[in-house]
Design an enzyme around this catalytic site. Sequence first.
Site, PDB file in Angstrom:
ATOM      1  N   HIS A 183      38.818  44.556  32.646  1.00 38.35           N
ATOM      2  CA  HIS A 183      39.458  45.831  32.957  1.00 38.35           C
ATOM      3  C   HIS A 183      40.602  46.165  32.002  1.00 38.35           C
ATOM      4  CE1 HIS A 183      37.411  47.036  36.681  1.00 38.35           C
ATOM      5  NE2 HIS A 183      37.268  45.737  36.894  1.00 38.35           N
ATOM      6  N   LYS A 227      32.397  48.700  31.099  1.00 36.26           N
ATOM      7  CA  LYS A 227      33.444  49.461  31.783  1.00 36.26           C
ATOM      8  C   LYS A 227      33.986  50.506  30.815  1.00 36.26           C
ATOM      9  CE  LYS A 227      34.521  46.068  35.352  1.00 36.26           C
ATOM     10  NZ  LYS A 227      33.347  45.214  35.176  1.00 36.26           N
ATOM     11  N   SER A 229      41.146  43.164  39.130  1.00 32.16           N
ATOM     12  CA  SER A 229      40.297  44.327  39.367  1.00 32.16           C
ATOM     13  C   SER A 229      40.525  45.019  40.694  1.00 32.16           C
ATOM     14  CB  SER A 229      38.819  43.914  39.270  1.00 32.16           C
ATOM     15  OG  SER A 229      38.509  42.929  40.248  1.00 32.16           O
TER      16      SER A 229
END
Length: 392
Positions: free
Chosen positions: A208, A239, A180
């Site tokens: 991610h 996300k 990340s």
Amino acid sequence: MKGFEYLQEQLEDMKKEGTFRNLIPLESAQGARVTIKGKEVIQLSSNNYLGLTSHPRMEKAAEEAIEKYGVGTGSVRTIAGTLKMHEDYERKLAEFKHTEAALVFQSGFTTNQGVLSSILTNDDVVISDELNHASIIDGIRLTKAGRKIYKHVDMESLEQALKETQEYRTRLVVTDGVFSMDGNIAPLPQIVELAEKYDALVMVDDAHASGVLGENGRGTVNHFGLDGRVHIQVGTLSKAIGVLGGYVASTQTLKDYLIHKGRPFLFSTSHPPAVTAACDASIDVLLEEPELIDKLWENTKFFKNGLKELGFDIGISETPITPVMVGDDALAHRFSDQLFEEGVFAQGIAFPTVQKGKARVRTIVTAEHSREDLQEALNAFEQAGKKLKIID
């Protein structure tokens, strides 16, 4: 009230060092541009990769769920808080991830904590990349398992750790899929091959990578063609998916076990209907609107190339996470502040989130950004970088 003087002293030290930061409230919806302190700025710090936080299909699904089921569930999943939509979504998610089953937790952080703390005992060992996410580190701390840390994406170091832990019942190799802070991708094919060679399990945190890598955003496992060879996939729904929560995709055996032993699952109220419905609709968006992922990667390439041409160091990033390396903690924050003055919101990241001497401004482009947005942002980086002598 007395008692917190030692904490205040540490806060004062942070202020002297220039690393103390206040929370920055947004005054608008999340998007390519946001309003902060009454000023419209280009947003380069959100994880809203595909712009799904305001996708019309997901908003409609959330609204309909509220009208039908209300705003909350009133219970944990194991007592009275499991709605049919929860189980329907988990089946849909498992099919999307090409796994036997999936289980949703309240957040990606609690998913890692819940999985690691419940499946490992002192008969087992966990082998972790040194730059894994804080939620993995904290999950490991909650276990009584043996621990081995291997050098970041270093396969010789991983193999050595596997060789040294043969006496344990279970060896679990755990890694971020996309790291990340640096934006690099784990060498998952080599990790899986080593795990198979030494009869170890593999767990990948795709926070991610979900919605970013793989076919229709299925993640790093699918990206590398490793479906069926990774034992545990963890991801987030907050996300690229744009809502809230985390999930584990694996076998029915692991799902059933976590329902009974995963403490964050057992002791947290289930997701509100609007959250679950929006997450469910996000899979339809990923399947039916692949152009969003294409746009994300087009924007990523344009922005990375622009930063490099300006002379910035963007490290080893391979994904939409693009750090602009600065080094000094206080300078990274001053750089962030100057960018804001130039019309860009990009947060500085410093110790302890990253190692001392590796402070940076971390940027994330999204599918929502226009080419004009990104060029304007590059102009701002040039102006701020020159004012602070980060670039010539």
